[in-house]
Design an enzyme around this catalytic site. Structure first.
Site, PDB file in Angstrom:
ATOM      1  N   LYS A   1       0.847  -1.204   0.000  1.00 56.35           N
ATOM      2  CA  LYS A   1       0.000   0.000   0.000  1.00 56.35           C
ATOM      3  C   LYS A   1       0.883   1.256   0.000  1.00 56.35           C
ATOM      4  CE  LYS A   1      -0.277  -0.327   5.027  1.00 56.35           C
ATOM      5  NZ  LYS A   1      -1.052  -0.903   6.151  1.00 56.35           N
TER       6      LYS A   1
ATOM      7  N   TYR B   1      15.971  29.593   9.672  1.00 53.94           N
ATOM      8  CA  TYR B   1      14.735  30.231  10.147  1.00 53.94           C
ATOM      9  C   TYR B   1      14.611  30.144  11.669  1.00 53.94           C
ATOM     10  CZ  TYR B   1      12.644  30.378   5.453  1.00 53.94           C
ATOM     11  OH  TYR B   1      12.350  30.637   4.151  1.00 53.94           O
TER      12      TYR B   1
HETATM   13  C1  PLP Z   1      -0.192  -1.946   6.700  1.00 55.89           C
HETATM   14  C2  PLP Z   1      -0.764  -3.189   7.315  1.00 55.89           C
HETATM   15  C3  PLP Z   1       0.056  -4.304   7.576  1.00 55.89           C
HETATM   16  C4  PLP Z   1       1.556  -4.284   7.387  1.00 55.89           C
HETATM   17  O1  PLP Z   1       2.132  -3.891   8.606  1.00 55.89           O
HETATM   18  P1  PLP Z   1       3.726  -3.822   8.783  1.00 55.89           P
HETATM   19  O2  PLP Z   1       3.896  -3.369  10.182  1.00 55.89           O
HETATM   20  O3  PLP Z   1       4.219  -2.825   7.791  1.00 55.89           O
HETATM   21  O4  PLP Z   1       4.232  -5.188   8.528  1.00 55.89           O
HETATM   22  C5  PLP Z   1      -0.547  -5.446   8.056  1.00 55.89           C
HETATM   23  N1  PLP Z   1      -1.886  -5.493   8.284  1.00 55.89           N
HETATM   24  C6  PLP Z   1      -2.686  -4.436   8.073  1.00 55.89           C
HETATM   25  C7  PLP Z   1      -4.134  -4.546   8.353  1.00 55.89           C
HETATM   26  C8  PLP Z   1      -2.152  -3.245   7.591  1.00 55.89           C
HETATM   27  O5  PLP Z   1      -2.965  -2.188   7.407  1.00 55.89           O
END
Ligand code: PLP
Length: 370
Positions: A40, A264
């Protein structure tokens, strides 16, 4: 953004060998479990297509957050099943899921109703999400038996995988055991022994992962593919490798007298005569604006420190100590994170986590394949 022509020497180098190395380690730890490669958010900022291609032979399926991300992968030619971790947001998505073999999570009643009333050309594989204690998504224990039965009896559904998600897989929080126990109760209630999924990267690496029935499990593996071990409890059998190296050039160098301030808000003041390098990366590129004075960067394989506020397009770094050991010049490249500087260390200096830094590298930073 620039038709592929990039003059600015700020970029994120993506290492496909590292992605493969990490996927192999995940595979090794997961044993007979099936692996879901979580890609994702554009493969955690690395480029979803690049990651999908690199890991495709090491994982059994992919997972993304929502259907647009899955469609992009199909359009790029990937044929694997794709789990939609947030499920569908409207019934219009269901025929697309059926057509493309997208497997939606079902976590609330509207999603269930849409599936039950749909008329689909092909039945769906779905993932039933149980709220075992995180209280973000999923059905309470009391509803699971009913929902499971409804899905199993539904002609639009060909298989149901039971899933849940840990709120504290990275630590030894007391809720972990409770979530595991609740999930086991769900399996008893639904008489399900196969098609189960509770582990993410941190759970896989640590003992949270229940290895008693490995072949019944799907492990949802995200951050570890990209080279960060999120577990504070355990290490993988071999070190993971950073899949992203964020690089930017020194664009200016100046000597700053003791007592002078930089940047800044004049938030940093030199306590000695100092050599300050200005680096061509800022918060508009995804470098964290909240990184504090002293955040490390790597110049000529030596660590230097961020001084002063992070600007939109630039940061300033004290390279005085580096200049005592190496020649520092305009144009030299600086590693902001990568194989020589774990992104988790930078994240800690910015009061955040590796996931946020990786996913926020912005579109104006070209991804270059190593
Ligand atoms: C993003 C996600 C993962 C992956 O988690 P990691 O900590 O990156 O391994 C697993 N399960 C769900 C439901 C997620 O949204």
């Amino acid at each position: 953004m620039t038709n592929g022509i990039h003059f600015r020497a700020t970029y994120a180098e993506i290492d496909r060998d590292a992605l493969q190395h990490n996927a192999k380690i995940a595979r090794q730890v997961a044993g007979e479990s099936r692996l879901l490669g979580v890609i994702k958010a554009d493969g955690y900022g690395h480029g979803a297509n690049t990651v999908a291609e690199a890991i495709s032979s090491h994982v059994d399926a992919f997972a993304v957050a929502f259907i647009d991300e899955a469609i992009a992968l199909r359009n790029a030619g990937f044929q694997q099943p794709i789990v939609l971790l947030e499920g569908c947001f409207s019934e219009a998505e269901l025929p697309i899921c059926a057509h493309y073999n997208f497997q939606p999570v079902v976590h609330q009643q509207q999603q269930l109703d849409a599936i039950v009333t749909a008329r689909l050309a092909r039945p769906l594989s779905v993932w039933l999400k149980v709220d075992t204690g995180m209280h973000r998504l999923g059905w309470p224990l009391a509803d699971v038996q009913r929902v499971y039965r409804e899905l199993r009896n539904c002609p639009q559904v060909v298989s149901v995988t039971l899933m849940s998600h840990f709120a504290n897989a990275d630590t030894s929080h007391a809720l972990n055991q409770q979530q595991n126990d609740t999930f086991k109760q769900v399996c008893v209630d639904t008489q399900t022994m196969t098609n189960l999924s509770i582990a993410n990267s941190a759970a896989l690496v640590s003992t949270l992962f229940d290895t008693s029935h490995p072949s019944s499990q799907w492990v949802r593996c995200g951050i570890m593919l990209y080279g960060d071990n999120p577990s504070r409890l355990a290490q993988p059998p071999q070190p993971l490798r950073s899949a992203m190296r964020l690089v930017a050039p020194i664009m200016a160098l100046r000597e700053v007298k003791r007592g002078a301030s930089v940047g800044y808000g004049s938030t940093w003041r030199a306590d000695r005569d100092s050599l300050i390098a200005t680096i061509a990366i800022g918060y508009a590129d995804g470098y964290p604006r909240h990184a504090k004075n002293g955040t490390p960067v790597v110049v000529h394989n030596l660590e230097a420190t961020l001084v002063g506020a992070v600007s939109m397009d630039m940061i300033t770094v004290d390279v005085s100590d580096v200049a005592n050991k190496a020649t520092v010049r305009i144009g030299d490249s600086v590693e902001l994170w990568g194989p020589n500087l774990p992104v988790a260390r930078v994240a800690e200096c910015a009061n955040t986590i590796s996931y946020e830094l990786l996913t926020r590298v912005s579109a104006r930073v070209p991804r270059r394949l190593k």
